[in-house]
Design a protein around this motif. Structure first.
Motif, PDB file in Angstrom:
ATOM      1  N   GLU A 122      -0.475  -3.278  -1.758  1.00 25.39           N
ATOM      2  CA  GLU A 122       0.294  -2.061  -1.499  1.00 25.39           C
ATOM      3  C   GLU A 122       0.014  -1.539  -0.089  1.00 25.39           C
ATOM      4  OE1 GLU A 122       0.746   2.366  -3.523  1.00 25.39           O
ATOM      5  OE2 GLU A 122      -0.321   0.781  -4.602  1.00 25.39           O
ATOM      6  N   ALA A 123      -1.243  -1.588   0.327  1.00 20.95           N
ATOM      7  CA  ALA A 123      -1.610  -1.143   1.675  1.00 20.95           C
ATOM      8  C   ALA A 123      -0.985  -2.036   2.742  1.00 20.95           C
ATOM      9  CB  ALA A 123      -3.126  -1.134   1.823  1.00 20.95           C
TER      10      ALA A 123
ATOM     11  N   LYS B 269     -10.694   2.592  -2.274  1.00 20.42           N
ATOM     12  CA  LYS B 269      -9.266   2.639  -1.961  1.00 20.42           C
ATOM     13  C   LYS B 269      -9.028   2.010  -0.595  1.00 20.42           C
ATOM     14  CE  LYS B 269      -8.471   6.838  -4.508  1.00 20.42           C
ATOM     15  NZ  LYS B 269      -7.794   6.770  -5.637  1.00 20.42           N
TER      16      LYS B 269
ATOM     17  N   THR C 193      -4.002   3.997  -0.606  1.00 18.17           N
ATOM     18  CA  THR C 193      -3.375   3.279  -1.704  1.00 18.17           C
ATOM     19  C   THR C 193      -4.450   2.719  -2.627  1.00 18.17           C
ATOM     20  OG1 THR C 193      -3.325   1.168  -0.543  1.00 18.17           O
ATOM     21  CG2 THR C 193      -1.429   2.606  -0.235  1.00 18.17           C
TER      22      THR C 193
END
Length: 65
Positions: A8-9, A37, A3
């Motif tokens: 979001e992760a 990321k 992600t």
């Protein structure tokens, strides 16, 4: 799964931790400095350029210090 953002992760890892397939299995949130990321994985083995952010087990988050 990879992600773009930490939030979001964490959402993805939390969702996986509620899945019956991953009951009592840590779902790790890992940051990669090479790709910039965040990764979500059940394998806690990290490389030199990665940093463990924390993990979820059954929906409960534990931050890595």
């Amino acid at each position: 799964m990879k992600t773009q953002s930490k939030n979001e992760a964490k959402k993805l890892a939390k969702a996986y931790s509620y899945n019956k397939e991953y009951t009592d299995v840590p779902v790790y949130v890992i940051y990669c400095s090479r790709t910039e990321k965040y990764y979500v994985d059940t394998n806690g083995l990290i490389r030199f350029w990665e940093k463990l952010i924390g993990y979820y087990v059954n929906g409960v988050y534990t931050s890595e210090k």
